[in-house]
Scaffold this motif. Structure first.
Motif, PDB file in Angstrom:
ATOM      1  N   TYR A  92      -5.062   0.475  -6.363  1.00 18.57           N
ATOM      2  CA  TYR A  92      -5.732   0.969  -5.157  1.00 18.57           C
ATOM      3  C   TYR A  92      -6.778  -0.034  -4.680  1.00 18.57           C
ATOM      4  O   TYR A  92      -6.827  -0.383  -3.495  1.00 18.57           O
ATOM      5  CB  TYR A  92      -6.384   2.322  -5.432  1.00 18.57           C
ATOM      6  CG  TYR A  92      -7.044   2.929  -4.212  1.00 18.57           C
ATOM      7  CD1 TYR A  92      -6.334   3.763  -3.364  1.00 18.57           C
ATOM      8  CD2 TYR A  92      -8.380   2.664  -3.906  1.00 18.57           C
ATOM      9  CE1 TYR A  92      -6.921   4.320  -2.232  1.00 18.57           C
ATOM     10  CE2 TYR A  92      -8.976   3.213  -2.784  1.00 18.57           C
ATOM     11  CZ  TYR A  92      -8.251   4.032  -1.955  1.00 18.57           C
ATOM     12  OH  TYR A  92      -8.844   4.569  -0.837  1.00 18.57           O
ATOM     13  N   CYS A 126      -5.798   3.277   5.362  1.00 18.94           N
ATOM     14  CA  CYS A 126      -6.674   3.109   4.197  1.00 18.94           C
ATOM     15  C   CYS A 126      -7.815   4.120   4.137  1.00 18.94           C
ATOM     16  O   CYS A 126      -8.258   4.478   3.039  1.00 18.94           O
ATOM     17  CB  CYS A 126      -7.264   1.696   4.190  1.00 18.94           C
ATOM     18  SG  CYS A 126      -6.046   0.400   3.942  1.00 18.94           S
ATOM     19  N   TYR A 127      -8.312   4.561   5.288  1.00 14.76           N
ATOM     20  CA  TYR A 127      -9.492   5.421   5.282  1.00 14.76           C
ATOM     21  C   TYR A 127      -9.173   6.881   5.601  1.00 14.76           C
ATOM     22  O   TYR A 127      -9.989   7.764   5.312  1.00 14.76           O
ATOM     23  CB  TYR A 127     -10.520   4.909   6.297  1.00 14.76           C
ATOM     24  CG  TYR A 127     -11.072   3.556   5.973  1.00 14.76           C
ATOM     25  CD1 TYR A 127     -12.092   3.396   5.041  1.00 14.76           C
ATOM     26  CD2 TYR A 127     -10.581   2.415   6.603  1.00 14.76           C
ATOM     27  CE1 TYR A 127     -12.611   2.152   4.743  1.00 14.76           C
ATOM     28  CE2 TYR A 127     -11.089   1.162   6.313  1.00 14.76           C
ATOM     29  CZ  TYR A 127     -12.103   1.035   5.385  1.00 14.76           C
ATOM     30  OH  TYR A 127     -12.610  -0.198   5.096  1.00 14.76           O
ATOM     31  N   GLY A 170      -4.658   7.561   3.423  1.00 14.79           N
ATOM     32  CA  GLY A 170      -4.579   7.211   2.005  1.00 14.79           C
ATOM     33  C   GLY A 170      -5.591   7.883   1.110  1.00 14.79           C
ATOM     34  O   GLY A 170      -5.663   7.592  -0.091  1.00 14.79           O
ATOM     35  N   TYR A 223       0.837  -1.210   0.000  1.00 11.37           N
ATOM     36  CA  TYR A 223       0.000   0.000   0.000  1.00 11.37           C
ATOM     37  C   TYR A 223       0.869   1.257   0.000  1.00 11.37           C
ATOM     38  O   TYR A 223       0.655   2.173  -0.804  1.00 11.37           O
ATOM     39  CB  TYR A 223      -0.922  -0.010   1.217  1.00 11.37           C
ATOM     40  CG  TYR A 223      -1.985   1.066   1.172  1.00 11.37           C
ATOM     41  CD1 TYR A 223      -3.261   0.789   0.681  1.00 11.37           C
ATOM     42  CD2 TYR A 223      -1.717   2.357   1.612  1.00 11.37           C
ATOM     43  CE1 TYR A 223      -4.233   1.779   0.639  1.00 11.37           C
ATOM     44  CE2 TYR A 223      -2.680   3.353   1.576  1.00 11.37           C
ATOM     45  CZ  TYR A 223      -3.937   3.057   1.086  1.00 11.37           C
ATOM     46  OH  TYR A 223      -4.887   4.034   1.030  1.00 11.37           O
ATOM     47  N   VAL A 248      -5.129  -0.259   9.834  1.00  5.68           N
ATOM     48  CA  VAL A 248      -5.870  -0.312   8.569  1.00  5.68           C
ATOM     49  C   VAL A 248      -6.744   0.926   8.410  1.00  5.68           C
ATOM     50  O   VAL A 248      -6.806   1.542   7.337  1.00  5.68           O
ATOM     51  CB  VAL A 248      -6.730  -1.592   8.501  1.00  5.68           C
ATOM     52  CG1 VAL A 248      -7.669  -1.562   7.298  1.00  5.68           C
ATOM     53  CG2 VAL A 248      -5.842  -2.830   8.421  1.00  5.68           C
ATOM     54  N   THR A 297      -8.269  -4.878   3.911  1.00  8.00           N
ATOM     55  CA  THR A 297      -9.514  -4.953   4.675  1.00  8.00           C
ATOM     56  C   THR A 297     -10.108  -6.361   4.626  1.00  8.00           C
ATOM     57  O   THR A 297     -10.691  -6.824   5.603  1.00  8.00           O
ATOM     58  CB  THR A 297     -10.525  -3.940   4.135  1.00  8.00           C
ATOM     59  OG1 THR A 297     -10.748  -4.164   2.737  1.00  8.00           O
ATOM     60  CG2 THR A 297     -10.025  -2.519   4.335  1.00  8.00           C
ATOM     61  N   PHE A 323      -6.451  -2.172  -1.217  1.00  5.29           N
ATOM     62  CA  PHE A 323      -7.502  -1.850  -0.247  1.00  5.29           C
ATOM     63  C   PHE A 323      -8.275  -3.103   0.148  1.00  5.29           C
ATOM     64  O   PHE A 323      -8.460  -3.392   1.342  1.00  5.29           O
ATOM     65  CB  PHE A 323      -8.457  -0.810  -0.832  1.00  5.29           C
ATOM     66  CG  PHE A 323      -9.658  -0.537   0.032  1.00  5.29           C
ATOM     67  CD1 PHE A 323      -9.574   0.359   1.091  1.00  5.29           C
ATOM     68  CD2 PHE A 323     -10.874  -1.179  -0.196  1.00  5.29           C
ATOM     69  CE1 PHE A 323     -10.682   0.609   1.901  1.00  5.29           C
ATOM     70  CE2 PHE A 323     -11.976  -0.933   0.605  1.00  5.29           C
ATOM     71  CZ  PHE A 323     -11.875  -0.040   1.654  1.00  5.29           C
TER      72      PHE A 323
END
Length: 271
Positions: free
Chosen positions: A203, A266-267, A270, A111, A262, A211, A207
């Motif tokens: 992406y 990721c949220y 990112g 990532y 995460v 997750t 992702f």
């Protein structure tokens, strides 16, 4: 069979558990192979047989229950899990968590590599232009709060068990299971309404790998909590001997910490 085992324990000169031959590891390997094969074919649009995937999942759960039944029998009724065996099981589980940590580390590495040096194929920006990321303050924040609360209820259940308060321990464990199921349901709806898929550039790949990897571990952890609730209900766990419960606690807190990373990466970071 029990008399034979008692006679073996009477003359056994070591505290270790000499494991008997079991068919469940081999069945589990074949079940996992079928599940991963069907999942891979669905990802590449070779087949869309969801029923076969459901059958694979049910088969894996059934095999896991049968294997768990044998382990619970060895630990509870046959007395195979001595203190030395329990130490070995705890150490083995810690080594297993180290391998899981390396797995997550690899996914985070992918990532960060893709986010910090976006390639020309995705427009040299992160996220790519065609991607509408999930907002951190929507469903992911609710999921985060539920998982953090489940860590608190798990700790409460463990402390109640150590204090020999069976009812409070069962109540805390039930709340943890409920929050785990709610997390899985919310994760499903997040995937269902997500505007991109696993095939939408790097992406989408990293992702859903991050997750999804965490989600699969939460499902496995929730099933383990259900087994521990069954054992606690049947007076198979005590304040002195609860190795299976202890390993489930370690897994659950590991997933709590992993989800925080995460969520932040990721949220929040990112996007």
């Amino acid at each position: 069979m029990m008399q034979k085992n008692m006679k073996t324990n009477l003359y056994q000169s070591n505290p270790f558990h000499l494991v008997k031959p079991s068919p469940w590891p081999m069945y589990l390997v074949f079940g996992l192979f079928g599940f991963l094969l069907n999942l891979t074919m669905m990802m590449h649009n070779i087949t869309d047989n969801y029923m076969m995937l459901l059958i694979n999942v049910i088969t894996l759960i059934y095999i896991g229950l049968l294997w768990s039944r044998d382990i619970m029998g060895e630990a509870t009724y046959l007395g195979e899990h001595t203190s030395k065996v329990s130490e070995g099981l705890n150490m083995g589980f810690l080594l297993f968590l180290m391998t899981e940590l390396m797995w997550f580390f690899g996914m985070f590495w992918a990532y960060f590599y893709s986010a910090l040096t976006p390639s020309v194929e995705i427009g040299e920006i992160w996220p790519p232009m065609s991607i509408m990321p999930m907002q951190a303050t929507d469903l992911p924040l609710f999921n985060t709060l539920m998982l953090l609360m489940s860590g608190a209820t798990m700790t409460y259940s463990h402390h109640a068990l150590m204090a020999r308060n069976r009812f409070n321990s069962m109540f805390g464990l039930f709340l943890t299971m409920l929050l785990g199921f709610l997390f899985i349901i919310c994760q499903y709806f997040e995937y269902y309404y997500c505007s991109y898929t696993l095939a939408d550039s790097v992406y989408g790949s990293v992702f859903f790998m991050l997750t999804g990897l965490h989600g699969m571990h939460v499902m496995t952890g929730t099933l383990l909590l259900c087994l521990n609730f069954y054992r606690l209900y049947n007076y198979q766990l005590t304040s002195e001997k609860h190795t299976g419960f202890n390993t489930s606690i370690l897994l659950w807190h590991f997933l709590d910490v992993a989800w925080l990373f995460v969520y932040i990466v990721c949220y929040y970071w990112g996007v």
